[in-house]
Design a protein around this motif. Structure first.
Motif, PDB file in Angstrom:
ATOM      1  N   HIS A   5     -51.864  74.277  93.260  1.00 13.01           N
ATOM      2  CA  HIS A   5     -53.136  73.707  93.692  1.00 13.01           C
ATOM      3  C   HIS A   5     -53.628  72.796  92.575  1.00 13.01           C
ATOM      4  O   HIS A   5     -53.777  73.241  91.431  1.00 13.01           O
ATOM      5  N   VAL A   6     -53.866  71.532  92.912  1.00 17.69           N
ATOM      6  CA  VAL A   6     -54.344  70.568  91.918  1.00 17.69           C
ATOM      7  C   VAL A   6     -55.500  69.778  92.507  1.00 17.69           C
ATOM      8  O   VAL A   6     -55.657  69.678  93.738  1.00 17.69           O
ATOM      9  N   ARG A   7     -56.296  69.199  91.624  1.00 19.78           N
ATOM     10  CA  ARG A   7     -57.423  68.362  92.033  1.00 19.78           C
ATOM     11  C   ARG A   7     -57.177  66.959  91.504  1.00 19.78           C
ATOM     12  O   ARG A   7     -56.906  66.766  90.311  1.00 19.78           O
ATOM     13  N   ARG A 144     -38.626  71.727  91.154  1.00 16.12           N
ATOM     14  CA  ARG A 144     -38.946  70.788  90.075  1.00 16.12           C
ATOM     15  C   ARG A 144     -39.740  69.600  90.623  1.00 16.12           C
ATOM     16  O   ARG A 144     -40.713  69.157  90.006  1.00 16.12           O
ATOM     17  N   TYR A 145     -39.333  69.088  91.795  1.00 15.83           N
ATOM     18  CA  TYR A 145     -40.033  67.930  92.366  1.00 15.83           C
ATOM     19  C   TYR A 145     -41.446  68.324  92.804  1.00 15.83           C
ATOM     20  O   TYR A 145     -42.369  67.529  92.695  1.00 15.83           O
ATOM     21  N   ASP A 151     -48.228  67.195  89.442  1.00 17.23           N
ATOM     22  CA  ASP A 151     -48.713  66.513  88.243  1.00 17.23           C
ATOM     23  C   ASP A 151     -49.149  65.088  88.553  1.00 17.23           C
ATOM     24  O   ASP A 151     -50.186  64.619  88.061  1.00 17.23           O
ATOM     25  N   LEU A 152     -48.369  64.377  89.387  1.00 18.70           N
ATOM     26  CA  LEU A 152     -48.738  63.002  89.744  1.00 18.70           C
ATOM     27  C   LEU A 152     -50.013  62.968  90.586  1.00 18.70           C
ATOM     28  O   LEU A 152     -50.870  62.107  90.384  1.00 18.70           O
ATOM     29  N   GLY A 156     -53.772  61.230  90.111  1.00 19.86           N
ATOM     30  CA  GLY A 156     -54.272  60.261  91.088  1.00 19.86           C
ATOM     31  C   GLY A 156     -53.225  59.353  91.675  1.00 19.86           C
ATOM     32  O   GLY A 156     -53.556  58.335  92.286  1.00 19.86           O
ATOM     33  N   VAL A 157     -51.950  59.688  91.519  1.00 21.47           N
ATOM     34  CA  VAL A 157     -50.851  58.852  92.003  1.00 21.47           C
ATOM     35  C   VAL A 157     -50.105  59.599  93.097  1.00 21.47           C
ATOM     36  O   VAL A 157     -49.733  60.761  92.918  1.00 21.47           O
ATOM     37  N   VAL A 158     -49.880  58.920  94.239  1.00 23.95           N
ATOM     38  CA  VAL A 158     -49.036  59.494  95.289  1.00 23.95           C
ATOM     39  C   VAL A 158     -47.611  59.038  94.999  1.00 23.95           C
ATOM     40  O   VAL A 158     -47.342  57.833  94.939  1.00 23.95           O
TER      41      VAL A 158
END
Length: 179
Positions: A5-7, A144-145, A151-152, A156-158
């Motif tokens: 879970h990331v924001r 891993r992906y 992290d991306l 803020g990167v898709v």
């Protein structure tokens, strides 16, 4: 292990997972419990027949009526035994047989999937309903992906190569969508 879970900087929460297969219908374990539970539920009605023994035992003491009631009691006990077999034991055996068949088929599916190198899917779902998917060959590579994607997304990167919200390829408009 399974989810991250990331924001992102925009404030959206993302759940990033790797999926081995698409979810389909009712889980086999839930179906097994439902069917086996129904069989055990019917056992209570059959067990209540045992309380008739005391009543029939008293009636059996009367000479003429006693023989008739003993025969009837034996018939009822035979019917209860048949009912127990038909309503409880047979469904339980069928449920166990279904579970064995399910395990064999699952084993064959896992083997076929490993031999054919079918890709896992890394899925990123936002709290606003946005969904992105990436096919990745290999379970460890997908893990891993998944971490890279999380992290991306936190930055803020898709990541490139993601399918869009409805599963279409990037840069391709969905049918009926304005171009």
């Amino acid at each position: 292990m399974g989810r991250r879970h990331v924001r992102d900087p925009g404030g959206r929460w993302w759940t990033v997972t790797r999926r081995w297969a698409r979810p389909a219908g009712e889980a086999p374990s839930r179906r097994f419990r439902r069917r086996a539970g129904a069989s055990f539920g019917r056992l209570g009605g059959i067990a209540d027949l045992g309380r008739l023994g005391g009543f029939l035992g008293q009636l059996a003491e009367i000479p003429v009526v006693g023989v008739v009631f003993v025969v009837l009691a034996l018939a009822v006990l035979a019917a209860a035994a048949v009912g127990l077999v038909v309503l409880v034991i047979l469904p339980l055996l069928l449920a166990v047989l279904e579970l064995v068949v399910l395990l064999v088929v699952a084993g064959l599916a896992v083997g076929a999937r490993l031999v054919r190198r079918h890709p896992s899917t890394v899925v990123a779902e936002a709290d606003d309903g946005t969904v992105h998917r990436w096919p990745v060959v290999g379970w460890r590579a997908a893990g891993r992906y998944r971490d890279e994607v999380a992290d991306l997304l936190a930055a803020g990167v898709v990541p490139p190569g993601a399918s869009g919200p409805s599963g279409e390829a990037p840069g391709v408009a969905a049918p009926g969508a304005p171009a």
